[in-house]
Design a protein around this motif. Structure first.
Motif, mmCIF file in Angstrom:
data_model
loop_
_atom_site.group_PDB
_atom_site.id
_atom_site.type_symbol
_atom_site.label_atom_id
_atom_site.label_comp_id
_atom_site.label_asym_id
_atom_site.label_seq_id
_atom_site.Cartn_x
_atom_site.Cartn_y
_atom_site.Cartn_z
ATOM 1 N N VAL A 92 0.863 -1.180 0.000
ATOM 2 C CA VAL A 92 0.000 0.000 0.000
ATOM 3 C C VAL A 92 0.898 1.228 0.000
ATOM 4 O O VAL A 92 1.894 1.285 0.730
ATOM 5 N N ILE A 93 0.569 2.199 -0.838
ATOM 6 C CA ILE A 93 1.215 3.500 -0.739
ATOM 7 C C ILE A 93 0.229 4.400 -0.010
ATOM 8 O O ILE A 93 -0.947 4.457 -0.345
ATOM 9 N N ALA A 94 0.730 5.048 1.022
ATOM 10 C CA ALA A 94 -0.141 5.797 1.928
ATOM 11 C C ALA A 94 0.298 7.257 1.992
ATOM 12 O O ALA A 94 1.453 7.556 2.288
ATOM 13 N N ARG A 95 -0.642 8.153 1.744
ATOM 14 C CA ARG A 95 -0.369 9.585 1.810
ATOM 15 C C ARG A 95 -0.743 10.087 3.205
ATOM 16 O O ARG A 95 -1.903 10.374 3.492
ATOM 17 N N VAL A 96 0.266 10.198 4.040
ATOM 18 C CA VAL A 96 0.031 10.580 5.435
ATOM 19 C C VAL A 96 0.345 12.041 5.701
ATOM 20 O O VAL A 96 0.018 12.563 6.758
ATOM 21 N N GLY A 97 1.014 12.704 4.757
ATOM 22 C CA GLY A 97 1.384 14.104 4.920
ATOM 23 C C GLY A 97 2.768 14.247 5.523
ATOM 24 O O GLY A 97 3.243 13.371 6.245
ATOM 25 N N PRO A 98 3.416 15.366 5.222
ATOM 26 C CA PRO A 98 4.785 15.586 5.687
ATOM 27 C C PRO A 98 4.938 15.562 7.213
ATOM 28 O O PRO A 98 5.927 15.050 7.730
ATOM 29 N N GLN A 99 3.972 16.112 7.927
ATOM 30 C CA GLN A 99 4.087 16.179 9.387
ATOM 31 C C GLN A 99 3.970 14.813 10.051
ATOM 32 O O GLN A 99 4.506 14.609 11.138
ATOM 33 N N ALA A 100 3.281 13.876 9.423
ATOM 34 C CA ALA A 100 3.063 12.546 10.006
ATOM 35 C C ALA A 100 3.978 11.477 9.427
ATOM 36 O O ALA A 100 3.923 10.321 9.845
ATOM 37 N N GLN A 101 4.837 11.867 8.488
ATOM 38 C CA GLN A 101 5.658 10.871 7.804
ATOM 39 C C GLN A 101 6.610 10.142 8.748
ATOM 40 O O GLN A 101 6.706 8.914 8.702
#
Length: 109
Positions: free
Chosen positions: A47-56
């Motif tokens: 899975v590729i997951a877009r979590v955002g820069p702050q949560a990476q």
């Protein structure tokens, strides 16, 4: 690269009731968009997951994750989650929730 159709089906089922969901084939993968913004996808068996820069960084501390560097350059705000780490529906739902937390704040496209 082909993507795991079973995993794609599970993601589709988990996202099916969410208004504004669509899919698109990109880079040999299947991605799910929410209001036009990429949310999650299936690349191979992962899975590729877009979590955002702050949560990476927090996301990368989770088991079965790695930096998403499909083009040879790490993609900021994205992680790859191994298929094994999301083999249970509860784990897949948790990753979807992480992605929704970030993408919900983006303006629709």
């Amino acid at each position: 690269m082909a993507y795991d159709e079973g995993l794609a089906h599970r993601l589709g089922d988990a996202l099916g009731a969410l208004p504004g969901i669509s899919t698109r084939k990109m880079f040999g993968s299947l991605v799910f968009l929410w209001n036009g913004n990429m949310l999650v996808g299936v690349l191979g068996e992962d899975v590729i997951a877009r979590v955002g820069p702050q949560a990476q960084q927090d996301a990368l501390s989770r088991p079965g994750t790695r930096v998403f560097d499909f083009t040879g350059r790490p993609m900021n705000g994205w992680v790859v989650v191994s298929g094994e780490a999301v083999s249970e529906d509860e784990a897949l739902d948790e990753w979807i929730a992480r992605c929704r937390d970030f993408v919900a704040a983006l303006p629709p496209k």
